[in-house]
Design an enzyme around this catalytic site. Sequence first.
Site, PDB file in Angstrom:
ATOM      1  N   GLU A 293       0.334 -28.611 -19.093  1.00  0.00           N
ATOM      2  CA  GLU A 293       1.528 -27.895 -18.635  1.00  0.00           C
ATOM      3  C   GLU A 293       1.345 -26.448 -19.067  1.00  0.00           C
ATOM      4  OE1 GLU A 293       3.450 -29.178 -16.544  1.00  0.00           O
ATOM      5  OE2 GLU A 293       2.680 -31.206 -16.797  1.00  0.00           O
ATOM      6  N   CYS A 327       8.862 -21.784 -21.732  1.00  0.00           N
ATOM      7  CA  CYS A 327       8.030 -21.768 -20.520  1.00  0.00           C
ATOM      8  C   CYS A 327       8.915 -21.698 -19.291  1.00  0.00           C
ATOM      9  CB  CYS A 327       7.152 -23.001 -20.480  1.00  0.00           C
ATOM     10  SG  CYS A 327       8.069 -24.464 -20.942  1.00  0.00           S
TER      11      CYS A 327
END
Length: 531
Positions: A293, A327
Amino acid sequence: MYNGILTKNQFINEKVLSYEQGSKERAELEIELAKIKNSFADIPIIIGGKEIRTGNKGKCILPHNKNKIIGEYHKAGKKEIIMAVEACLKAKEKWISMLWKSRAAIYLRAAELAAGPWRAKLNASTMLTQSKTYKQAEIDSACELIDFFRSNVECLKDIYMEQPMSSEGIWNRTEYRPLEGFIFAVSPFNFTSIAANLPSAPAIAGNTVVWKPASNTVYSSYVVYQLLKEAGLPDGVINFIPGNADEISNLILSRAELSGIHFTGSTKVFQDMWKTVGNNINSYKTFPRLVGETGGKNYIIVHESANLNSAVRGLIEGAFEYQGQKCSAASRAYIAKSVWQEVKELLLEKAARIKVGDIEEADTFMGAVIDQKSYNSIKEYIDYIKNSEDAKIIFGGYCDDGTGDFVEPTIAVTTNPKFKTMEEEIFGPVLTVYIYEDENFMQMLSLINDTSVYGLTGSIFAKDRYIIEQAERILVNTAGNFYINDRPTGAVVGQQPFGGGRLSGTNDKAGSKLNLLRWVSPRVTKENLKN
Ligand code: NAD
């Protein structure tokens, strides 16, 4: 031999505590904060359960008070890296053969400890190491971490229960083997819960893991390691090796027994690891599973039909909580011209109330960014905006790296929808706004689709349902997590499984069954009952 069949038992998300003045949790946290600051940790490498001290050390520095060092950690060298792989392979035999209910019990116990006696320690170490406020630490190192542990037990149970059909005289069955070899887990600095999940998700499925924590956050990662050990995780199942990323990675990725990478961090690092795996592909015993990720350039759209107060709250929280270092943080916004003036006034008013400073003060909203390197990079973007003709800063822009690496919440407006800060991940508290003509809404959706290489999160604020539908359709590949009338951050385990596509990662949705499926290799057995 235990032979009960475990039934499904839905987990419930851990409740977020308030930390109000005078509360029990606040008192416990303050004791723990003081304890950490008044002592000095000597953090070892841990291989096969043994503590190793190489003497080649790194420092554990508070980002908001750079003169304060709360400990040192030992860095692994070539010898320790090899030892860690060997420890994984050795521990594997016993770990695989352990009953599934016992593996599950270790994780459920870890969750109980984290929810109770370890909560303050997890949160205090996260606050100090990552410069998080009470609230940001609580939703990360307490709630999300606990949810990951409990949810992974549930998800694995669901996987194990999935069995094939059988026909007359035939009995088909599936066993979910862990991968052959070992897993390499590499964690980012920004979430203690993610750091905990990266090694522990493959491990619950019966894998053994070499875990390299981020150098800035070895302290809080070590607390996680200790928690798992206290919960009963056997020696060698997870091997903790802080150190030089390139050296560790090159050695680990050259091992024939590598069976998977579980990574969260920047796109560039994951691409490089993927390239290395590609170059080494002929030397592996299996095809390593690559789960990563990575970065994001997350957006918020404010349509003319939006509830403007909700939209502004979404912009402020989405862009500036945890200094824009989530993020999923919003870093580009597209706002309809007809509502811009009102949005701008509300934004400026709210931004002016943000307090940046010491994370231990209850009214602080933003602490420092993680380190000088990150500060310099964010400042470079701010300076770029200041020197550009296409954009103008309307709030903030001030940076101060004296006591800590502080960056003010910064809002810029650009006339160029492809402006540098509309396209690139900054990973700091900088929001760039593009104002679109109301009648150009559809072109603007296509523009969003084409602007960034990432596809992590995005959101739209609108009341008009036709507009919401259009956005959902055209933006289908721009975000793995899409939000309607909410900020694009704050995914909750089990409720919004998290991850993105494009260059934001392999979208294997941490904390869900999809992620755990990457750590098992099914064997199907057919038994003919008539022969
Ligand atoms: P980073 O890529 O700098 O570091 C991540 C980890 O990779 C660290 O442990 C680092 O030491 C290690 N690393 C660095 N070079 C390496 C190499 N050559 N080989 C192997 N490992 C190496 O990222 P960061 O600054 O810690 O975290 C911020 C990034 O993480 C941002 O891009 C953010 O978007 C991303 N992130 C993504 C998600 C998500 O779910 N998509 C979640 C959190 C963070």
